[in-house]
Design an enzyme around this catalytic site. Structure first.
Site, PDB file in Angstrom:
ATOM      1  N   GLY A 116      15.779  40.763  46.366  1.00  0.00           N
ATOM      2  CA  GLY A 116      15.835  41.456  47.641  1.00  0.00           C
ATOM      3  C   GLY A 116      17.213  42.067  47.828  1.00  0.00           C
ATOM      4  O   GLY A 116      17.977  42.193  46.861  1.00  0.00           O
ATOM      5  N   ASP A 141       9.567  40.212  53.115  1.00  0.00           N
ATOM      6  CA  ASP A 141       9.985  40.839  54.368  1.00  0.00           C
ATOM      7  C   ASP A 141       9.689  42.346  54.393  1.00  0.00           C
ATOM      8  O   ASP A 141       9.672  42.948  55.473  1.00  0.00           O
ATOM      9  CB  ASP A 141      11.493  40.617  54.598  1.00  0.00           C
ATOM     10  CG  ASP A 141      11.857  39.142  54.600  1.00  0.00           C
ATOM     11  OD1 ASP A 141      10.967  38.309  54.864  1.00  0.00           O
ATOM     12  OD2 ASP A 141      13.027  38.818  54.329  1.00  0.00           O
ATOM     13  N   GLN A 288       3.602  31.573  53.723  1.00  0.00           N
ATOM     14  CA  GLN A 288       3.649  33.021  53.493  1.00  0.00           C
ATOM     15  C   GLN A 288       4.277  33.384  52.147  1.00  0.00           C
ATOM     16  O   GLN A 288       4.177  34.513  51.693  1.00  0.00           O
ATOM     17  CB  GLN A 288       4.477  33.699  54.603  1.00  0.00           C
ATOM     18  CG  GLN A 288       3.866  33.532  55.972  1.00  0.00           C
ATOM     19  CD  GLN A 288       4.883  33.772  57.084  1.00  0.00           C
ATOM     20  OE1 GLN A 288       5.045  34.891  57.549  1.00  0.00           O
ATOM     21  NE2 GLN A 288       5.565  32.725  57.518  1.00  0.00           N
TER      22      GLN A 288
HETATM   23  O1  F6P Z   1      13.631  36.724  52.806  1.00  0.00           O
HETATM   24  C1  F6P Z   1      12.488  35.963  52.651  1.00  0.00           C
HETATM   25  C2  F6P Z   1      12.437  34.841  53.657  1.00  0.00           C
HETATM   26  O2  F6P Z   1      11.225  34.147  53.479  1.00  0.00           O
HETATM   27  C3  F6P Z   1      12.637  35.273  55.101  1.00  0.00           C
HETATM   28  O3  F6P Z   1      11.473  35.848  55.650  1.00  0.00           O
HETATM   29  C4  F6P Z   1      13.067  33.975  55.728  1.00  0.00           C
HETATM   30  O4  F6P Z   1      13.849  34.182  56.871  1.00  0.00           O
HETATM   31  C5  F6P Z   1      13.894  33.351  54.650  1.00  0.00           C
HETATM   32  O5  F6P Z   1      13.496  33.928  53.437  1.00  0.00           O
HETATM   33  C6  F6P Z   1      13.736  31.864  54.581  1.00  0.00           C
HETATM   34  O6  F6P Z   1      14.516  31.398  53.558  1.00  0.00           O
HETATM   35  P1  F6P Z   1      14.556  29.857  53.161  1.00  0.00           P
HETATM   36  O7  F6P Z   1      13.269  29.534  52.493  1.00  0.00           O
HETATM   37  O8  F6P Z   1      15.714  29.770  52.244  1.00  0.00           O
HETATM   38  O9  F6P Z   1      14.752  29.106  54.432  1.00  0.00           O
END
Ligand code: F6P
Length: 365
Positions: A116, A141, A288
């Site tokens: 990303g 996202d 998700q």
């Molecule tokens: O960027 C992908 C994502 O899933 C975001 O939608 C979310 O805020 C973040 O990563 C969560 O990250 P982690 O799994 O490290 O808490």
């Protein structure tokens, strides 16, 4: 003199998402079969490049992974060779020279980086130091700049829509307002797409701070018209006008980390205070991001992977593989810098409103 085969390094960085393994498979297959190149898998994102944790990726290694979520290379959110913190928590500062030396020692002629915005930014900086780097966009996202979409978004959207469909029937049976919190960080694409496709009534996104009166008033008006259940999709980055995004502290390996979370509960409380209906919150969380990718994400991963392998075999410098108007293109990696946002007055938001959806605030014009 026997000439050595071109050797391509492959990294997946940042959070995982469905379709990463399909992309790895596509890179390895086309690199080997179509381009006659070798592929070296770098493990655990950029950490593998700093600490030389690698493994050869041949056709046997990628067998059967097309439908598997996660990444066979292991991933990490934080490893950044320009500011490296090792597993013991030691801040080792800028170790990019070490990473480049390792790339050279491994005989890498080019590096494909699937990531990303954060990962692609690091990739661009390594590329600026002379390593031929090809970026491939992934994130649920849907906010990578310079491309219409990224690997993982379609799957996450499908998971959200499926959840909304399920919540809708139980909401109807119990006359409840179901608030569904979805991911997306500080962009609202996932919430907007899944809310529209799931037939939600109201969608709150980070790009449009919501007004509590509008949010609750919309549900109350519906209730007065006899609609006693509703679905409200709330992006994790959504916030009220004048308010801050909701965050939660997580206890991770002995350290407190603050992450987005709780926006659904905040919105639910606003509705519950004003409307005579029971309001419940479901946070879809990492559902998700896990599991099998959709056919669309597999196709996207295949298209990106084949295109990236071709560029890498040509040792292209700092290119970014993107999809624009359904065509595969490659552009300078710098075009992937930053995060895409929903335009509050753009086609997507206007279309949602034209369908009678509330976005929690009156349109600006
Ligand atoms: O960027 C992908 C994502 O899933 C975001 O939608 C979310 O805020 C973040 O990563 C969560 O990250 P982690 O799994 O490290 O808490």
């Amino acid at each position: 003199v026997a000439t050595r085969r071109t050797r391509i390094g492959l990294i997946t960085g940042g959070g995982d998402c469905p379709g990463l393994n399909a992309a790895i498979r596509a890179v390895v297959k086309s690199a080997r079969i179509d381009r006659g190149c070798e592929v070296v898998g770098i493990e655990f994102g950029f950490k593998g490049l700093v600490e030389r944790r690698v493994r050869p990726l041949g056709l046997d290694e990628i067998h059967g992974i097309i439908g598997r979520g996660g990444t066979i290379l292991g991933t990490t959110n934080r490893a950044d060779p320009f500011h490296y913190v090792d597993d013991a928590g030691n801040d080792r500062g800028d170790v990019s020279a070490e990473a480049l030396k390792n790339a050279e020692a491994l005989g890498l002629d080019a590096l494909i980086v699937i990531g990303g915005d954060g990962t692609l930014g690091i990739a661009g900086r390594l590329g600026d130091l002379g390593l031929p780097v090809i970026g491939v966009p992934k994130t649920i996202d849907g906010d990578v700049m310079g491309t219409d979409t990224s690997i993982g978004f379609d799957t996450a959207r499908s998971v959200c829509v499926d959840a909304i469909d399920r919540l809708d029937t139980t909401a109807e049976a119990h006359e409840r307002v179901m608030v569904v919190e979805v991911m997306g960080r500080d962009s609202g694409f996932l919430a907007l797409h899944s809310g529209i496709a799931g037939g939600a009534d109201e969608i709150l996104i980070p790009e449009i701070p919501y007004d509590g009166g509008t949010l609750a008033g919309f549900i109350d008006d519906r209730r007065r018209r006899g609609r006693t259940h509703a679905i409200v999709v709330v992006a994790e980055g959504a916030r009220p006008v004048g308010g801050a995004p909701s965050v939660e502290e997580h206890h991770i390996r002995g350290r407190g980390e603050v992450k987005l979370g709780g926006a659904g509960k905040v919105a639910a409380d606003v509705i519950a205070d004003a409307v005579d209906l029971e309001v419940r919150v479901t946070n879809l969380g990492h559902l998700q991001r896990g599991g099998t990718p959709t056919a669309y994400d597999r196709m996207l991963a295949a298209r990106f992977g084949v295109h990236a392998a071709r560029l890498a075999s040509q040792r292209a410098q700092n290119r970014f593989v993107a999809i624009r108007h359904d065509a595969m293109v490659d552009v300078p990696l710098a075009e992937a810098a930053g995060r895409r946002k929903v335009d509050p007055d753009g086609e997507l938001a206007r279309m949602a409103r034209a369908l009678g959806l509330s976005l929690g605030a009156a349109p600006r014009r």
